[in-house]
Every structure is written in structure tokens, then in C-alpha cells.
Design a protein around this motif. Structure first.
Motif, PDB file in Angstrom:
ATOM      1  N   SER A 175      -0.841   3.596   7.439  1.00  0.00           N
ATOM      2  CA  SER A 175       0.109   2.526   7.712  1.00  0.00           C
ATOM      3  C   SER A 175      -0.308   1.756   8.960  1.00  0.00           C
ATOM      4  O   SER A 175      -1.212   2.165   9.689  1.00  0.00           O
ATOM      5  CB  SER A 175       1.515   3.104   7.910  1.00  0.00           C
ATOM      6  OG  SER A 175       1.517   4.022   9.002  1.00  0.00           O
ATOM      7  N   SER A 197       5.286  -0.185   5.415  1.00  0.00           N
ATOM      8  CA  SER A 197       5.942  -1.440   5.780  1.00  0.00           C
ATOM      9  C   SER A 197       5.243  -2.089   6.967  1.00  0.00           C
ATOM     10  O   SER A 197       4.651  -1.414   7.804  1.00  0.00           O
ATOM     11  CB  SER A 197       7.414  -1.187   6.119  1.00  0.00           C
ATOM     12  OG  SER A 197       7.513  -0.290   7.224  1.00  0.00           O
ATOM     13  N   THR A 200       8.209  -4.812  12.220  1.00  0.00           N
ATOM     14  CA  THR A 200       9.056  -5.997  12.349  1.00  0.00           C
ATOM     15  C   THR A 200       8.500  -6.999  13.349  1.00  0.00           C
ATOM     16  O   THR A 200       8.775  -8.197  13.263  1.00  0.00           O
ATOM     17  CB  THR A 200      10.470  -5.584  12.783  1.00  0.00           C
ATOM     18  OG1 THR A 200      10.372  -4.791  13.991  1.00  0.00           O
ATOM     19  CG2 THR A 200      11.140  -4.746  11.703  1.00  0.00           C
ATOM     20  N   LEU A 215       1.485  -3.085   1.017  1.00  0.00           N
ATOM     21  CA  LEU A 215       2.415  -3.252   2.118  1.00  0.00           C
ATOM     22  C   LEU A 215       3.639  -4.027   1.664  1.00  0.00           C
ATOM     23  O   LEU A 215       3.599  -4.780   0.697  1.00  0.00           O
ATOM     24  CB  LEU A 215       1.733  -3.999   3.274  1.00  0.00           C
ATOM     25  CG  LEU A 215       0.560  -3.280   3.949  1.00  0.00           C
ATOM     26  CD1 LEU A 215      -0.173  -4.227   4.892  1.00  0.00           C
ATOM     27  CD2 LEU A 215       1.049  -2.051   4.713  1.00  0.00           C
ATOM     28  N   CYS A 216       4.690  -3.881   2.408  1.00  0.00           N
ATOM     29  CA  CYS A 216       5.912  -4.622   2.130  1.00  0.00           C
ATOM     30  C   CYS A 216       6.602  -4.901   3.448  1.00  0.00           C
ATOM     31  O   CYS A 216       6.233  -4.367   4.494  1.00  0.00           O
ATOM     32  CB  CYS A 216       6.830  -3.833   1.194  1.00  0.00           C
ATOM     33  SG  CYS A 216       7.360  -2.232   1.879  1.00  0.00           S
ATOM     34  N   GLY A 217       7.616  -5.764   3.383  1.00  0.00           N
ATOM     35  CA  GLY A 217       8.356  -6.102   4.582  1.00  0.00           C
ATOM     36  C   GLY A 217       7.670  -7.179   5.392  1.00  0.00           C
ATOM     37  O   GLY A 217       6.587  -7.650   5.067  1.00  0.00           O
ATOM     38  N   SER A 222      10.294  -7.916   0.420  1.00  0.00           N
ATOM     39  CA  SER A 222      11.078  -6.832   1.007  1.00  0.00           C
ATOM     40  C   SER A 222      10.735  -5.507   0.353  1.00  0.00           C
ATOM     41  O   SER A 222      10.450  -5.433  -0.843  1.00  0.00           O
ATOM     42  CB  SER A 222      12.576  -7.111   0.847  1.00  0.00           C
ATOM     43  OG  SER A 222      12.929  -8.295   1.514  1.00  0.00           O
ATOM     44  N   CYS A 223      10.765  -4.453   1.158  1.00  0.00           N
ATOM     45  CA  CYS A 223      10.443  -3.126   0.632  1.00  0.00           C
ATOM     46  C   CYS A 223      11.477  -2.706  -0.415  1.00  0.00           C
ATOM     47  O   CYS A 223      12.676  -2.978  -0.291  1.00  0.00           O
ATOM     48  CB  CYS A 223      10.403  -2.113   1.777  1.00  0.00           C
ATOM     49  SG  CYS A 223       9.070  -2.430   2.959  1.00  0.00           S
TER      50      CYS A 223
END
Length: 646
Positions: A175, A197, A200, A215-217, A222-223
Motif C-alpha cells: 500500500s 486506499s 487522504t 487502488l481506491c479513494g 471510492s473504496c
């Protein structure tokens, strides 16, 4: 007592006396060891010189080597251990675009003064070494397009000055850690094997920085959350309401279409206005902007249209294309239009025509058209179907025995040629890097679209005077598809400055010949110099030959237009675009990239330079390139510089 004084004197000398020459000698030894280990005979260094500061790619300050820039010079093999540790004052190291492999040498971590490290586009492997996290002064780190594996270490947080971190196109896993270095404003980890993710903190970064992973977010989708998904399912009543609304909307649309058809058949309405050209979309049709001569009545387009009407041929009507929208003017309107000469180019003369109803169009009167009427109409119909945001669209045409007219949208901003070479004196607004690279990208996209229409579809006359600009400096390519309409009198000498060496017939220009011409266009953008014969009755420079002659010596800032040298924070992108231009203008067509490849490479460097231009830590990045405008650059395609020049 004497031995004691003797020892004290020696210690005092070692500690306090200047040691500049031995340090530079040590630097020279380290550079020679590097050259010997990685096949650097292509560096063309004068090995008999005791001072390495004059070697290509080597820059010195205060009698020490501070910059080593050897991009694309054919280095291969593994970097030797015990070399970089001796270059203690090195603050910039660029070895990009070579064929280096293996792991990074451990003594690189001892170069604590290092601020810029560019190792992209090699074959380095292994995990990203932990000793890099000891380089506390590091500001820019580019390890993209290698074979690095393992996870991204949170040790990057030790680099408190790090502003740029490029790790794309490797084999990294795991990650993305929470990288909280306050200076970090540029990050790219795309096309690895990362998952999880996006922190932020990186939510405002472009999604392209994270593509090609799991990956997401953040800027991505969005995850996935099963719990929240079940709660967000629509109820049966909501679904029924949506269905009913869709049916009612369809019926209303059907009624509107029926009414429109009835109005059209009764002749009560006319199509939309072809001439409603947005004033923000501006262009000059033609090669060299002349302007200033206001023509009307029996001059300009009025006279041309009148002659066309009297010549018999196939009638007095304009033929509009489907993408032209409306047809609320005709040849009679052109008869009454006031006209102004815009330019005389390879295929004819262009006019600005102002019609009585206020519509402004550009009309080109073709010359030397020798193909039969049927063939002309077939070929011009193909041109009329070409629709792309970076092309100047053909709206209508007129054909008779003696006159052939083409009607385009009028855009009063001008051509790239006028923008680059006009008003080079006092009062000129410098043309910055962002504008030039954006123009290059727009032109490349337009030409790539033409090439995508078929393997035999080419432009045939690519040059800066055929790149037209909107008020926001967006590039539109003009005069495409016309080279096949002209006769033998339209020789390639008219575009000599951009002509590929294999072209002998202006009507037979291949796509790879287009790439060559586009490469010359890139050189023109970067150097500010006009190619030979690019300007009517004016001398120019054989740009490819001139650049090659510079390659044989060394790459210096003199290659670039003086207006570009102020943008030091995009130095890497400037060199990359210069390398692309060289690749496009190689002698053998098969060795040139396709326009699709060219477009992709420009898109990549534009993304990078755009980040630099809008970097809130601009002053930090400028610190990276102190004095770089006066130092030597090296570029290449992985081959020795001498072979690139040849």
C-alpha cells in the motif's frame, strides 16, 4: 620535542590548509571509474585533461564537481560501488534514459549534499534502498520506469525537503504509506502493483498519478463498502418513478422531433448559422500573415466568387458538409462580401470575408489544382468528414473549371509562425514553456487523428504557419489533405525547411515523413529559430543539421530559445521534448516513432511540467536548478552521442 612539533604541523596542515586540487583530482578519478564500469566510451571525454570540469555533462563549482548529467548516452551495466562516495559535493545526478541495471551502489547514500537524483528510464532492480533516506537534502527523486520491487517505505518521511517523488512504472507492491513530508507536492506511483486506499492527503492530486494499480479513494473511485452499498439500494417505488419519468421524457422528445420535421418540410425555418464562429476560437487560414490590405468590390473574394460564377463549370452553389450545421449564406453572399488578404501559401491565397449579415469566414482560393472534377470532389469530401478539436474544419467548398474555393471558420489570432517569429524586438511578450508545450501537444493530437484515419492518410505540409491558434493558444492544424490535389508545379521545395529527406513528390508524403516535419516543428518551438525557407524570401536554419552539430560538441543552453531559459524548473521536460524532436528527425523513416507515440510522450511531459508550473513550492524547486541555465545538457536515445548526430 621535535617529533611532537613535526606531528603537530602535519595535523595542522591536514585540517586547515586548502585541499581543492586533491579533491578535484579525487573527483576526476571517480568519474573515470564510473566511465570505465558502465561502458562510457560514448561520453567523448578528453581523458588527457587533468581538469574534468570541461567534460560534457560535468559542472563544477568552487573547484569541485557539483553536477553530473549524463542522460541518454548509452551507459549500461551496473553502477560500481566506491565511486559516488568520493563525489562529496555532488548536488545533481542525472543518469536517465540509459540501460543501467542492478541495484544502486550503497556509497550513493554518502553523498549527503545531493538534491536532485534522476534515474528514470533504466533497468535498476531490487528494493528501493534504505540508504536513500539518509539524503536529507534531497528535493527531487525520479526512479520511474525501472524494475524496483518491494514496498514503498515510510522512510521517505525522513526526507523533509522532498518535493517530487516519481515511482511510476515499476514493480512496487503493498500500500501507499502515509507520506507526511511537508514539502511533498508531486507524487506519481502509477502502473505498479499497489493496492489499498490512497491516503487522504493526496486526494487533490490528479488521478493519473495512481492509475494502473488496485487502488481506491482519493482522486480515484471510492473504496467499495458492502455495508454502505446495501443501504444505498434504491427502493421499488423509486425505481418505478424513474421508469415512468423516462417514458414520459421519451414521448415528449418524440413530439418535439415531429414538430421540427414539419417545420423543416414547410420551409419556415432555416438551419443554424455556419458563420456563427465563436470569437474565442480564432485562426488565420494561410501560411504567412500579411494583413493590412483591405480589399472589397472587384478585389479579393468578391472578384474570385464572381469569376467562379461566370466560369460555367458545375454551377454557382457552395457544397456544405454535414458537420457545417447551417447553410444560411451562399455564393451570392460571397460576391458581395468585403475581403482582406490573409496570406499566400503553398496551396493558394487565403482571404478574410465579412458578409453583409455580419458572418466572418476564411476562404482559400486554391491554385495548381490539376485533378479531374470527380477526383477533386471525392478527395475534398474525405477532408470534409474529418472532425477533431485540433483540426481547422472545412465547412464548404466551391468547384468550377477555373476556380476552386474552400470555406473555413475564421479565427483572427494567427499562426504559430507569426507568434514565434513576429515582433522579436522590444515590447514582445515572451512565449513561455507551458504555452509552447501545449501547442506541441495540440498539434500532435490533430496530426495523430489524421494518421488514425488510415495508413495512407497524411497531412503532407506540416509547418508552423499551418498551426493556427485560438485566443487561449490551443493549436489547430490547417491545410490537411490538400497535397494530393495539386499538380507537379507544387514542388516540395516550398516546404524545404520541414521536408523529410526521402520526399521527392509533394503529392506523396508518408506518415513517417509527416513525423519528420513535426520533429522540425518541435525544434522550431524549442529553439525559436525558423527552418530554411520557412519564411518567404527570408533565410532560415537547417534545424536538424544544426542540432546535430551541437550534439557532436556538447549540449548547452544555447540550444534553447532565450525566452525559455527563465523556466529552469521544467528543464527536464525541455530536454525530453528536444530528445523527441531528434527521434522524429532521424534520417531513416522506419526509425521514427509514430504520431501516436509522439502524442503519448508529449502528454506525459506536459503533465509533469504542468505540475511544476503550478507548484506552490516553486522556490524550493528553483533551488534544485541553481545555475543550470549555464550548464551542459546531454540527451540521446540510448545510443552514443556521435551516432545520434550521424
Amino acid at each position: 620535542m621535535i617529533p611532537y612539533l613535526y606531528v603537530t604541523t602535519i595535523v595542522f596542515s591536514i585540517i586547515f590548509l586548502p585541499t581543492g586540487k586533491p579533491d578535484l583530482t579525487s573527483d576526476r578519478t571517480a568519474l573515470l571509474a564510473l566511465r570505465s564500469a558502465v561502458g562510457g566510451r560514448s561520453l567523448l571525454w578528453n581523458l588527457s585533461a587533468t581538469d574534468p570540469c570541461g567534460w560534457a555533462g560535468v559542472h563544477c563549482e568552487a573547484n569541485r564537481v557539483t553536477e553530473l548529467r549524463l542522460p541518454g548516452v548509452g551507459l549500461s551495466g551496473q553502477l560500481p560501488v566506491g565511486t559516488f562516495g568520493n563525489l562529496t559535493q555532488l548536488h545533481t545526478l542525472s543518469l536517465r534514459f540509459n540501460a543501467l541495471s542492478g541495484q544502486l551502489p550503497a556509497d550513493l547514500g554518502a553523498v549527503t549534499s545531493l538534491r536532485n537524483l534522476y534515474l528514470q528510464d533504466n533497468s535498476f532492480s531490487g528494493e528501493i534502498p534504505a540508504f536513500l533516506f539518509n539524503l536529507s537534502n534531497l528535493v527531487r527523486l525520479n526512479l520511474a520506469r525501472n524494475n524496483f520491487s518491494g514496498e514503498i517505505s515510510p522512510g521517505f518521511n525522513n526526507l523533509t525537503r522532498l518535493a517530487t517523488l516519481f515511482l511510476e512504472s515499476n514493480q512496487l507492491t503493498g500500500s501507499i504509506p502515509d507520506l507526511n513530508s511537508p514539502a511533498l507536492v508531486q507524487l506519481n506511483v502509477s502502473f505498479n502493483n499497489l493496492s489499498g486506499s490512497v491516503p487522504t492527503r493526496f486526494a487533490t492530486m490528479p488521478a493519473s498519478a495512481f492509475l494502473g494499480n488496485s487502488l481506491c479513494g482519493g482522486p480515484l473511485q471510492s473504496c467499495f463498502d458492502n455495508g454502505s452499498k446495501s443501504k444505498k439500494k434504491l427502493s421499488g417505488g423509486a425505481i418505478a418513478g424513474i421508469a415512468i419519468g423516462a417514458v414520459l421524457g421519451f414521448l415528449a422528445l418524440l413530439v418535439i422531433l415531429i414538430l421540427l420535421c414539419r417545420k423543416k418540410s414547410s420551409g419556415k425555418t432555416r438551419s443554424a448559422d455556419i458563420g456563427q464562429v465563436k470569437q474565442s476560437e480564432v485562426e488565420i487560414i494561410g501560411e504567412k500573415s500579411i494583413g493590412g490590405d483591405s480589399l472589397s468590390g472587384d478585389h479579393g473574394v468578391g472578384a474570385v466568387a464572381a469569376a467562379a460564377g461566370k466560369s460555367g463549370g458545375s454551377g454557382r452553389s457552395l457544397v456544405f458538409f454535414g458537420n457545417a450545421g447551417a447553410r444560411n449564406f451562399d455564393l451570392e453572399d460571397l460576391l458581395r462580401a468585403s475581403a482582406e488578404v490573409l496570406g499566400k501559401g503553398t496551396f493558394g491565397t487565403a482571404y478574410k470575408a465579412v458578409l453583409e449579415m455580419g458572418i466572418v469566414v476564411a476562404v482559400k482560393r486554391l491554385r495548381d489544382v490539376t485533378v479531374p472534377e470527380k477526383e477533386f470532389r471525392e478527395k475534398i469530401e474525405v477532408v470534409g468528414t474529418m472532425d477533431h478539436e485540433n483540426l481547422v474544419p472545412l465547412r464548404a467548398y466551391y468547384y468550377s473549371r477555373d476556380e476552386k474555393l474552400l470555406v473555413h471558420d475564421y479565427m483572427p489570432m494567427g499562426s504559430l509562425s507569426a507568434l514565434l517569429h513576429g515582433n522579436r524586438g522590444a515590447g514582445r511578450t515572451p512565449l513561455n514553456w507551458e504555452t509552447r508545450s501545449g501547442i506541441a501537444l495540440g498539434a500532435a493530437r490533430g496530426i495523430a487523428y489524421l494518421h488514425s484515419r488510415g495508413p495512407t492518410t497524411s497531412h503532407g505540409n506540416i509547418k508552423s504557419s499551418n498551426i493556427l491558434l485560438t485566443r487561449s493558444y490551443e493549436a489547430h492544424v490547417s491545410d490537411f489533405g490538400l497535397s494530393q490535389l495539386v499538380g507537379p508545379t507544387s514542388t516540395p521545395n516550398r516546404i524545404a525547411g520541414y521536408r523529410a529527406p526521402e520526399v521527392t513528390d509533394a503529392r506523396k508524403v508518408s506518415q513517417k515523413a509527416d513525423v519528420y516535419s513535426f520533429g522540425v516543428l518541435l525544434l522550431e518551438l524549442l529553439t525559436g529559430k525558423a527552418p530554411t525557407h520557412a519564411l518567404l524570401n527570408e533565410e532560415g536554419v537547417d534545424l536538424p543539421r544544426w542540432v546535430q552539430s551541437v550534439v557532436r560538441e556538447e549540449w548547452t543552453a544555447e540550444v534553447f530559445d532565450l525566452e525559455l531559459l527563465r523556466y529552469q524548473n521544467v528543464e527536464e521536460e525541455m530536454v525530453q521534448l528536444l530528445q523527441l524532436a531528434i527521434d522524429c528527425t532521424v534520417q531513416y523513416p522506419d526509425n521514427r516513432p509514430s504520431m501516436a507515440e509522439v502524442t503519448s510522450r508529449i502528454e506525459e511531459l506536459c503533465r509533469s511540467s504542468l505540475q511544476h508550473e503550478h507548484d506552490p513550492h516553486h522556490d524550493v524547486l528553483n533551488d534544485v536548478d541553481d545555475g543550470s541555465s549555464q550548464q551542459a545538457y546531454s540527451v540521446g536515445s540510448g545510443a552514443p552521442l556521435s551516432s545520434v548526430a550521424d
